[in-house]
Write an enzyme that holds these catalytic residues in place. Structure first.
Site, PDB file in Angstrom:
ATOM      1  N   HIS A 184      67.776  48.101  53.766  1.00 54.32           N
ATOM      2  CA  HIS A 184      68.180  47.907  52.371  1.00 54.32           C
ATOM      3  C   HIS A 184      66.952  47.702  51.482  1.00 54.32           C
ATOM      4  CE1 HIS A 184      70.848  45.981  49.162  1.00 54.32           C
ATOM      5  NE2 HIS A 184      69.616  45.708  48.761  1.00 54.32           N
ATOM      6  N   GLU A 185      66.061  46.797  51.886  1.00 56.36           N
ATOM      7  CA  GLU A 185      64.898  46.491  51.038  1.00 56.36           C
ATOM      8  C   GLU A 185      63.965  47.692  50.920  1.00 56.36           C
ATOM      9  OE1 GLU A 185      65.035  44.098  49.149  1.00 56.36           O
ATOM     10  OE2 GLU A 185      66.666  43.088  50.187  1.00 56.36           O
ATOM     11  N   CYS A 201      73.267  43.058  46.383  1.00 57.69           N
ATOM     12  CA  CYS A 201      71.927  43.357  45.891  1.00 57.69           C
ATOM     13  C   CYS A 201      71.732  42.633  44.562  1.00 57.69           C
ATOM     14  CB  CYS A 201      71.773  44.860  45.701  1.00 57.69           C
ATOM     15  SG  CYS A 201      70.144  45.351  45.112  1.00 57.69           S
ATOM     16  N   HIS A 250      64.794  50.447  48.430  1.00 58.44           N
ATOM     17  CA  HIS A 250      64.423  50.219  47.025  1.00 58.44           C
ATOM     18  C   HIS A 250      63.105  50.920  46.682  1.00 58.44           C
ATOM     19  CE1 HIS A 250      67.406  47.429  45.480  1.00 58.44           C
ATOM     20  NE2 HIS A 250      67.310  46.662  46.550  1.00 58.44           N
TER      21      HIS A 250
HETATM   22 NI    NI Z   1      68.733  45.166  46.904  1.00 57.63          NI
END
Ligand code: NI
Length: 200
Positions: free
Chosen positions: A157-158, A115, A161
């Protein structure tokens, strides 16, 4: 006009944005929805996010990572890490505004993640293997895809956030949070480590 002035700043070109690192509160917050995905400020922010992501060598980036607490992610899925699952397909640069991810089925798999907000480290994270995601593009059109494997991992994953979640929070075995430099020197047999119980 004989001597036009300089162009307005928003068309002067793109900019590299400062990336927030783990520990900055903007990464822990829940990002706000974007009212109008076609608004000019959204396009400018996305252009800067893409430039920032490419400069840093990332697979994706979310707006909170550049200190903008909005529900916007950009990502691309390159062919070199795809599995042989039929829904694990390469994807050109995609912009998703106000994305929603829905998991399909119970299957999860472990895989390596990095990341831009956690520089220098890599970790093994369990993720759903099969998801459907939906969001709005910069033109206001709806994007909806059903994907598997690494493509599904990138999207999870994105989008995490946007809810203030970094990948180390998703990890279940913290022996597998390592410096990339050490991982390159000392490759890890993932299946072997996962099969061996930690002796804590
Ligand atoms: Ni990330």
């Amino acid at each position: 006009m004989l001597y036009p002035g300089p162009p307005p700043s928003h068309i002067e070109g793109m900019a590299l944005l400062k990336i927030a690192r783990m520990g900055h509160p903007v990464l822990r917050g829940v990002a706000g929805a974007v009212d109008d995905p076609t608004a000019p400020w959204v396009r400018r922010l996305v252009e800067d996010m893409v430039e920032t992501m490419e400069d840093a060598g990332g697979t994706g980036i979310a707006a909170p990572q550049v200190h903008q607490p909005y529900r916007i992610v950009v990502f691309q899925v390159l062919g070199d890490r795809l599995s042989d699952m039929p829904g694990d397909v390469a994807q050109d640069l995609t912009v998703l505004i106000n994305p929603v991810v829905e998991t399909i089925g119970p299957e999860r798999a472990f895989g390596w993640e990095g990341c831009l907000s956690v520089p220098g480290l890599r970790g093994v994270v369990p993720r759903h293997l099969h998801v459907r995601y939906r969001g709005t593009g910069l033109d206001g059109d709806v994007i909806e895809r059903e994907v598997e494997g690494f493509h599904a991992r990138v999207v999870q994953h994105e989008c995490d956030h946007l809810d203030g979640i970094l990948y180390p929070q998703r990890m279940t075995d913290h022996r597998l949070l390592v410096f990339l430099e050490e991982l390159q020197r000392h490759p890890i047999d993932l299946a072997a480590v996962l099969a061996q119980k930690p002796t804590a």
